[in-house]
Design an enzyme around this catalytic site. Structure first.
Site, short mmCIF file in Angstrom:
data_model
loop_
_atom_site.label_atom_id
_atom_site.label_comp_id
_atom_site.label_asym_id
_atom_site.label_seq_id
_atom_site.Cartn_x
_atom_site.Cartn_y
_atom_site.Cartn_z
N GLN A 261 6.91 11.16 2.41
CA GLN A 261 5.85 10.30 2.93
C GLN A 261 5.68 9.02 2.12
OE1 GLN A 261 2.53 13.09 2.68
NE2 GLN A 261 1.58 11.86 1.09
N ASP A 264 6.38 5.68 4.16
CA ASP A 264 5.28 5.24 5.02
C ASP A 264 4.13 4.68 4.20
OD1 ASP A 264 6.79 6.06 7.14
OD2 ASP A 264 5.52 7.77 7.70
N GLU A 265 3.83 5.33 3.07
CA GLU A 265 2.77 4.84 2.19
C GLU A 265 3.07 3.42 1.72
OE1 GLU A 265 1.14 5.84 -2.32
OE2 GLU A 265 2.03 7.45 -1.12
N ARG A 266 4.32 3.16 1.40
CA ARG A 266 4.70 1.84 0.90
C ARG A 266 4.63 0.78 2.00
NH1 ARG A 266 9.38 4.96 -2.49
NH2 ARG A 266 8.07 5.41 -4.31
N THR A 269 1.10 -0.15 2.49
CA THR A 269 0.67 -1.04 1.41
C THR A 269 1.06 -2.48 1.69
OG1 THR A 269 0.85 0.75 -0.23
CG2 THR A 269 0.87 -1.51 -1.07
#
Length: 408
Positions: A261, A264-266, A269
């Protein structure tokens, strides 16, 4: 210095529908952005200055409003209150949430939508998803992701927090550091070692831990450079007992779930950073047009024009890279390298934009009641959180190296 009192206008969605088809957005994406922009303008931004000053914003109040709007429902199962929309909707929301007049609230919101809940949504049992996911989607619960430790940031495999079996329960001991939402969160998705296996990538599990459990202790909120109204704490676990059924998915697969994940987190951001950086540039142009120096406005100075033009070009290139990466991701491609490039770029560009814009503002930009000053403090984290610049460059080079080896 009337410019200091200028009311900051909320930015509208970065893109609006037209006869030209957007690269990743369609009408539902624009509709969500418009609804979110309205909520931010009317309910959130009027309170940001006070929340930043007090060092805390009311997470449950804000999350409930966002939950009712469907912000936390994207990419979540319909059976548990989700909408099942595509990842592009997550990016549309993340991009628009950047219209909040500080970095604290967007970061806090993205923790819940894209960090603490994705593994639970994909791999959690029905009982876990009913217990933790459904009320988080509704905005009734606030959550945290607890992975990093005082000695384990980029090196996730080095965490020491551990869980041992005690009948049908887990007994958890250890601590977690830099936990966003940690002071107000109702539960946390916590990465722990669940075995003594030598393979540090296969001995970890993600566990849902209610933060009102006996043995959970929270530090006082940490005093940070930026992101002032977002509560960040250290969590301590002393013989915390939870059912072993609170493990998300398969035991020992937590490291893999967490790594999966991160992309997707990056990307989220990167999306969050676009509007604030555009706002820095726009507000600096307005100020430079008003500010007289040596008989001319700052904006008449060619070096100021060149600097602002370069920042605009780099921001547009970053936006285009994000959209290209999201499109490829939605088509099932491996976007690890593109994601790392976009994340590296937004971190470095955030530092460049805020520093150079503040320089144009001069002493006025150094005052805390100026949005440029807040952006300078808040967005320094982009080169550290969700994978620091150095890790992003390692990922890029790893892909480079593999590509060249195939050509030999």
């Amino acid at each position: 210095m009337a410019f200091l009192a200028r009311k900051t206008s909320s930015l509208l969605p970065a893109t609006t529908s037209s006869t030209v088809k957007h690269m990743i957005y369609d009408e539902p994406h624009f509709a969500m952005q418009n609804s979110l922009a309205k909520l931010i303008k009317e309910k959130i931004n009027p309170n940001v200055a006070q929340w930043e000053k007090s060092g805390r914003y009311p997470a449950h109040f804000v999350f409930k409003m966002l939950g009712q709007l469907g912000v936390f429902a994207v990419n979540k199962p319909v059976d548990y209150g989700g909408t099942g929309r595509d990842f592009a909707m997550s990016i549309a929301i993340a991009e628009q949430i950047g219209a909040v007049d500080c970095g604290s609230i967007p970061m806090s919101v993205m923790v819940q939508s894209d960090m603490s809940t994705p593994a639970l949504a994909q791999f959690g049992s029905d009982s876990l998803r009913n217990r933790f996911l459904r009320p988080s989607i509704n905005g009734d619960l606030v959550s945290s992701i607890a992975v990093s430790e005082p000695h384990a940031g980029s090196d996730v495999s080095a965490i020491r927090t551990h869980a041992r079996r005690y009948g049908s329960d887990l007994i958890i001991n250890g601590s977690k550091m830099w936990i966003t939402n940690g002071d107000q969160a109702d539960w946390a998705c916590v990465l722990v070692n669940t075995s003594n296996a030598k393979n540090l990538h296969k001995n970890k599990s993600l566990v849902c831990i209610p933060l009102d459990s006996i043995g959970v202790h929270r530090s006082t909120p940490l005093d940070k450079l930026g992101m002032r109204s977002s509560d960040t704490v250290q969590l301590f676990f002393e013989d915390v007992r939870v059912p072993s059924s609170y493990i998300i998915g398969e035991e020992g697969r937590g490291f893999a779930y967490q790594m999966n994940q991160f992309n997707d987190e990056r990307l989220v951001t990167v999306a969050v950073g676009l509007l604030p950086l555009q706002k820095c540039i726009n507000e600096t142009i307005e100020y430079a047009r008003e500010r007289l120096i040596f008989g001319k406005t700052l904006l008449d100075q060619q070096y100021v024009q060149f600097r602002l033009a370069e920042l605009e070009a780099e921001l547009e290139a970053t936006r285009s890279l994000l959209y290209r990466t999201v499109l490829a991701r939605c088509q099932g491609e491996d976007v690890s390298m593109l994601t790392a490039m976009a994340k590296l770029k937004i971190g470095r560009l955030a530092r460049k934009v805020t520093d150079q814009c503040l320089q144009i503002w001069g002493g006025a930009g150094y005052l805390n009641d100026n949005g440029i000053s807040r952006a300078f403090r808040d967005f320094r984290i982009f080169s550290i959180g969700a994978g620091c610049d150095e890790v992003m460059m390692q990922i890029i080079h790893k892909t480079q190296s593999k590509r060249q080896q195939k050509r030999i």
